[in-house]
Scaffold this active site. Structure first.
Site, PDB file in Angstrom:
ATOM      1  N   ARG A   1       0.829  -1.224   0.000  1.00 38.42           N
ATOM      2  CA  ARG A   1       0.000   0.000   0.000  1.00 38.42           C
ATOM      3  C   ARG A   1       0.855   1.261   0.000  1.00 38.42           C
ATOM      4  O   ARG A   1       0.479   2.271   0.614  1.00 38.42           O
ATOM      5  CB  ARG A   1      -0.949   0.031   1.203  1.00 38.42           C
ATOM      6  CG  ARG A   1      -2.021  -1.026   1.198  1.00 38.42           C
ATOM      7  CD  ARG A   1      -3.244  -0.566   0.430  1.00 38.42           C
ATOM      8  NE  ARG A   1      -4.179  -1.661   0.272  1.00 38.42           N
ATOM      9  CZ  ARG A   1      -5.251  -1.842   1.046  1.00 38.42           C
ATOM     10  NH1 ARG A   1      -5.527  -1.003   1.989  1.00 38.42           N
ATOM     11  NH2 ARG A   1      -6.032  -2.862   0.829  1.00 38.42           N
TER      12      ARG A   1
ATOM     13  N   ARG B   1      -3.439   6.443   1.293  1.00 41.07           N
ATOM     14  CA  ARG B   1      -3.997   7.656   1.906  1.00 41.07           C
ATOM     15  C   ARG B   1      -3.070   8.354   2.884  1.00 41.07           C
ATOM     16  O   ARG B   1      -3.330   9.490   3.263  1.00 41.07           O
ATOM     17  CB  ARG B   1      -5.312   7.305   2.601  1.00 41.07           C
ATOM     18  CG  ARG B   1      -6.446   7.090   1.626  1.00 41.07           C
ATOM     19  CD  ARG B   1      -7.589   6.352   2.275  1.00 41.07           C
ATOM     20  NE  ARG B   1      -7.166   5.003   2.602  1.00 41.07           N
ATOM     21  CZ  ARG B   1      -7.940   4.104   3.200  1.00 41.07           C
ATOM     22  NH1 ARG B   1      -9.158   4.417   3.563  1.00 41.07           N
ATOM     23  NH2 ARG B   1      -7.470   2.890   3.455  1.00 41.07           N
TER      24      ARG B   1
ATOM     25  N   ARG C   1      -6.512  11.289  -5.774  1.00 40.62           N
ATOM     26  CA  ARG C   1      -7.773  10.571  -5.626  1.00 40.62           C
ATOM     27  C   ARG C   1      -8.951  11.553  -5.699  1.00 40.62           C
ATOM     28  O   ARG C   1      -9.977  11.255  -6.307  1.00 40.62           O
ATOM     29  CB  ARG C   1      -7.821   9.793  -4.318  1.00 40.62           C
ATOM     30  CG  ARG C   1      -8.963   8.783  -4.340  1.00 40.62           C
ATOM     31  CD  ARG C   1      -9.095   8.048  -3.046  1.00 40.62           C
ATOM     32  NE  ARG C   1      -9.561   8.928  -1.985  1.00 40.62           N
ATOM     33  CZ  ARG C   1     -10.130   8.521  -0.869  1.00 40.62           C
ATOM     34  NH1 ARG C   1     -10.273   7.234  -0.650  1.00 40.62           N
ATOM     35  NH2 ARG C   1     -10.524   9.370   0.034  1.00 40.62           N
TER      36      ARG C   1
ATOM     37  N   ASP D   1      -6.835  -2.863  -7.468  1.00 41.22           N
ATOM     38  CA  ASP D   1      -7.348  -3.519  -6.271  1.00 41.22           C
ATOM     39  C   ASP D   1      -7.690  -4.965  -6.596  1.00 41.22           C
ATOM     40  O   ASP D   1      -8.060  -5.280  -7.731  1.00 41.22           O
ATOM     41  CB  ASP D   1      -8.595  -2.795  -5.736  1.00 41.22           C
ATOM     42  CG  ASP D   1      -8.864  -3.205  -4.290  1.00 41.22           C
ATOM     43  OD1 ASP D   1      -8.217  -2.649  -3.388  1.00 41.22           O
ATOM     44  OD2 ASP D   1      -9.677  -4.116  -4.076  1.00 41.22           O
TER      45      ASP D   1
ATOM     46  N   TYR E   1     -14.773 -12.210  -0.219  1.00 43.32           N
ATOM     47  CA  TYR E   1     -15.496 -10.955  -0.489  1.00 43.32           C
ATOM     48  C   TYR E   1     -16.707 -11.196  -1.396  1.00 43.32           C
ATOM     49  O   TYR E   1     -17.763 -10.581  -1.222  1.00 43.32           O
ATOM     50  CB  TYR E   1     -14.558  -9.923  -1.125  1.00 43.32           C
ATOM     51  CG  TYR E   1     -13.540  -9.369  -0.147  1.00 43.32           C
ATOM     52  CD1 TYR E   1     -13.871  -8.315   0.699  1.00 43.32           C
ATOM     53  CD2 TYR E   1     -12.259  -9.899  -0.057  1.00 43.32           C
ATOM     54  CE1 TYR E   1     -12.949  -7.812   1.602  1.00 43.32           C
ATOM     55  CE2 TYR E   1     -11.328  -9.408   0.845  1.00 43.32           C
ATOM     56  CZ  TYR E   1     -11.682  -8.365   1.676  1.00 43.32           C
ATOM     57  OH  TYR E   1     -10.775  -7.876   2.575  1.00 43.32           O
TER      58      TYR E   1
HETATM   59  O1  CP3 Z   1      -0.098  -1.961  -2.410  1.00 46.55           O
HETATM   60  C1  CP3 Z   1      -0.362  -1.026  -3.206  1.00 46.55           C
HETATM   61  O2  CP3 Z   1      -0.020   0.168  -3.013  1.00 46.55           O
HETATM   62  C2  CP3 Z   1      -1.051  -1.359  -4.525  1.00 46.55           C
HETATM   63  C3  CP3 Z   1      -2.452  -1.184  -4.579  1.00 46.55           C
HETATM   64  C4  CP3 Z   1      -3.336  -2.075  -3.736  1.00 46.55           C
HETATM   65  C5  CP3 Z   1      -4.545  -1.616  -3.162  1.00 46.55           C
HETATM   66  N1  CP3 Z   1      -5.195  -2.665  -2.616  1.00 46.55           N
HETATM   67  C6  CP3 Z   1      -5.015  -0.222  -3.194  1.00 46.55           C
HETATM   68  C7  CP3 Z   1      -6.079   0.187  -2.247  1.00 46.55           C
HETATM   69  C8  CP3 Z   1      -3.241  -3.436  -3.437  1.00 46.55           C
HETATM   70  C9  CP3 Z   1      -2.120  -4.406  -3.738  1.00 46.55           C
HETATM   71  C10 CP3 Z   1      -4.427  -3.801  -2.753  1.00 46.55           C
HETATM   72  C11 CP3 Z   1      -4.711  -5.170  -2.317  1.00 46.55           C
HETATM   73  C12 CP3 Z   1      -5.945  -5.449  -1.575  1.00 46.55           C
HETATM   74  N2  CP3 Z   1      -7.165  -4.863  -1.691  1.00 46.55           N
HETATM   75  C13 CP3 Z   1      -6.054  -6.513  -0.638  1.00 46.55           C
HETATM   76  C14 CP3 Z   1      -4.968  -7.493  -0.293  1.00 46.55           C
HETATM   77  C15 CP3 Z   1      -3.944  -6.909   0.602  1.00 46.55           C
HETATM   78  C16 CP3 Z   1      -4.420  -6.613   1.988  1.00 46.55           C
HETATM   79  O3  CP3 Z   1      -4.412  -5.408   2.335  1.00 46.55           O
HETATM   80  O4  CP3 Z   1      -4.766  -7.549   2.732  1.00 46.55           O
HETATM   81  C17 CP3 Z   1      -7.363  -6.491  -0.149  1.00 46.55           C
HETATM   82  C18 CP3 Z   1      -7.945  -7.426   0.899  1.00 46.55           C
HETATM   83  C19 CP3 Z   1      -8.063  -5.453  -0.831  1.00 46.55           C
HETATM   84  C20 CP3 Z   1      -9.500  -5.092  -0.703  1.00 46.55           C
HETATM   85  C21 CP3 Z   1      -9.661  -3.718  -0.217  1.00 46.55           C
HETATM   86  N3  CP3 Z   1      -9.374  -2.593  -0.949  1.00 46.55           N
HETATM   87  C22 CP3 Z   1     -10.117  -3.318   1.052  1.00 46.55           C
HETATM   88  C23 CP3 Z   1     -10.519  -4.252   2.173  1.00 46.55           C
HETATM   89  C24 CP3 Z   1     -10.107  -1.928   1.053  1.00 46.55           C
HETATM   90  C25 CP3 Z   1     -10.645  -1.028   2.138  1.00 46.55           C
HETATM   91  C26 CP3 Z   1      -9.738  -0.978   3.290  1.00 46.55           C
HETATM   92  C27 CP3 Z   1      -8.959   0.293   3.242  1.00 46.55           C
HETATM   93  O5  CP3 Z   1      -7.733   0.246   3.449  1.00 46.55           O
HETATM   94  O6  CP3 Z   1      -9.607   1.315   3.018  1.00 46.55           O
HETATM   95  C28 CP3 Z   1      -9.589  -1.495  -0.192  1.00 46.55           C
HETATM   96  C29 CP3 Z   1      -9.381  -0.100  -0.624  1.00 46.55           C
HETATM   97  C30 CP3 Z   1      -8.007   0.249  -1.109  1.00 46.55           C
HETATM   98  N4  CP3 Z   1      -7.243  -0.491  -1.957  1.00 46.55           N
HETATM   99  C31 CP3 Z   1      -7.321   1.472  -0.833  1.00 46.55           C
HETATM  100  C32 CP3 Z   1      -6.117   1.431  -1.559  1.00 46.55           C
HETATM  101  C33 CP3 Z   1      -5.067   2.507  -1.638  1.00 46.55           C
HETATM  102  C34 CP3 Z   1      -7.854   2.609  -0.002  1.00 46.55           C
HETATM  103  C35 CP3 Z   1      -8.952   3.230  -0.810  1.00 46.55           C
HETATM  104  C36 CP3 Z   1      -9.028   4.714  -0.720  1.00 46.55           C
HETATM  105  O7  CP3 Z   1      -8.167   5.443  -1.280  1.00 46.55           O
HETATM  106  O8  CP3 Z   1     -10.021   5.159  -0.129  1.00 46.55           O
END
Ligand code: CP3
Length: 344
Positions: A25, A29, A38, A75, A152
């Site tokens: 990540r 944010r 964003r 994602d 999911y």
């Molecule tokens: O790592 C990186 O920077 C690359 C991009 C990336 C994102 N999500 C961007 C993201 C990657 C590799 C993921 C993987 C992801 N997404 C996983 C597996 C890794 C882990 O964290 O366990 C999972 C389970 C998801 C599903 C997901 N996406 C969830 C549960 C959420 C909400 C939780 C949160 O952190 O808000 C997301 C949203 C998400 N994916 C964000 C980002 C940067 C935040 C969204 C935002 O900007 O509001």
């Protein structure tokens, strides 16, 4: 040129004097420049599907910190969406999807061959990045592992214990396995397309692997990873794969050999010393600093970082966190961690 990329050297089994580093990540944010882009995109999903802006946020942490790898901005839940699920994000809560509870739900999914219609902008982001990254930086593509994606798709949201997915698995194994099969096939096609667009490494995120126990772990975490990796190795020989069966515990032992992964990423519930002894003996490892150190910083951040580097210095190692960096992290702490790894 690629033989000079530190990440590729570590993935190839080399023990480097300083481990290469990137962060789960890393585009997120906690960075003001991410929040600004964003806002420009409108919302998170629009950002994922806007190739120019997704390229921009992928590059932001590379510019700011000089990480050794860039991870594609996308994602894991784009695959369910490409298979026909409804997907949206609720601010402050997380993802929501339409749910799959029976055979009809699986049968209504789109054919795997159709996923590219939705996912083409992601491949365009990969192409943009392949042409934009500094030569020493490795481009990592990714997908969710079938079990994590299924949790999911079945529950329609993140769940603390993955209860609904376990319930469907236990109540109607053929339907559960039909869903797993569809996701596995889609994941192979999705990762293949990322590699064709220029991803040099791919990572499979199995964030909820830890809730699979015993035979279920072998059938639904290990076996799908092995199938995906075998298919990718056949189509794209020489492209390394990182597997992340989060919270696998004892099941981390032997995971390289059981799946064919070139690198196993480990969370922070195991110690780096244990990882060196039990997992790194089989190949490259990645991890495992607690992401809370990015919030709290201080001397503990530096000493823990050094401890992990030291514990894993005897074999191939890519420094990373044990899970994603959180929005409340202090960007200055990321710099402190990198300095501690690189010894400056
Ligand atoms: O790592 C990186 O920077 C690359 C991009 C990336 C994102 N999500 C961007 C993201 C990657 C590799 C993921 C993987 C992801 N997404 C996983 C597996 C890794 C882990 O964290 O366990 C999972 C389970 C998801 C599903 C997901 N996406 C969830 C549960 C959420 C909400 C939780 C949160 O952190 O808000 C997301 C949203 C998400 N994916 C964000 C980002 C940067 C935040 C969204 C935002 O900007 O509001």
């Amino acid at each position: 040129m690629s033989e000079n990329k530190p990440i590729l050297r570590a993935l190839n089994g080399e023990t480097l004097p300083t481990p290469p580093i990137w962060m789960m990540r890393q585009a997120g944010r906690y960075l003001p420049e991410y929040r600004a882009t964003r806002a420009q995109a409108g919302d998170f999903l629009s950002l994922c599907y806007n190739s120019d802006l997704a390229t921009e946020v992928t590059l932001q942490p590379i510019r700011r910190y000089g990480f050794d790898a860039a991870i594609l901005f996308a994602d894991i839940l784009l695959v369910p969406q490409a298979l026909g699920a409804d997907l949206w994000f609720v601010t402050g809560e997380g993802p929501r999807l339409s749910t799959i509870t029976d055979r009809a739900g699986v049968e209504q999914l789109k054919p795997v061959a159709d996923i590219h219609e939705t996912l083409n902008p992601v491949y365009q982001t990969v192409r943009n990045l392949a042409g934009a990254l500094p030569p020493e930086v490795t481009l990592i593509g990714f997908a969710g592992a079938p079990w994590t994606v299924a949790t999911y798709m079945i529950a329609g949201r993140g769940t603390p214990d993955q209860g609904p997915a376990h319930a469907l698995k236990d109540a109607d194994r053929p339907v559960f396995e039909a869903l797993m099969e569809r996701i596995t096939q889609a994941t192979i096609e999705y990762l293949s397309a990322q590699i064709e667009a220029g991803a040099e490494v791919v990572k499979i995120f199995d964030s909820w692997a830890g809730s699979l126990k015993g035979d279920d772990f072998d059938r639904y975490a290990t076996a799908p990873a092995r199938r995906i990796i075998a298919a990718l190795n056949e189509r794209h020989p020489g492209i390394p794969v990182i597997a992340f069966p989060r919270e696998a515990g004892e099941k981390y032992i032997g995971f390289h050999a059981a799946t064919g992964a070139d690198c196993v990423a480990v969370d922070d519930s195991v110690s780096a010393e244990w990882v060196a002894e039990n997992v790194q003996v089989d190949g490259c490892v990645q991890g495992n600093l607690k992401s809370s150190h990015m919030v709290t910083g201080g001397e503990a951040l530096v000493s823990e970082t050094r401890r992990i580097v030291k514990a894993l210095a005897g074999g191939p190692h890519i420094f990373n966190l044990g899970h994603g960096i959180t929005p409340d992290a202090d960007p200055d702490n990321v710099k402190r961690m990198i300095d501690a790894v690189r010894g400056t």
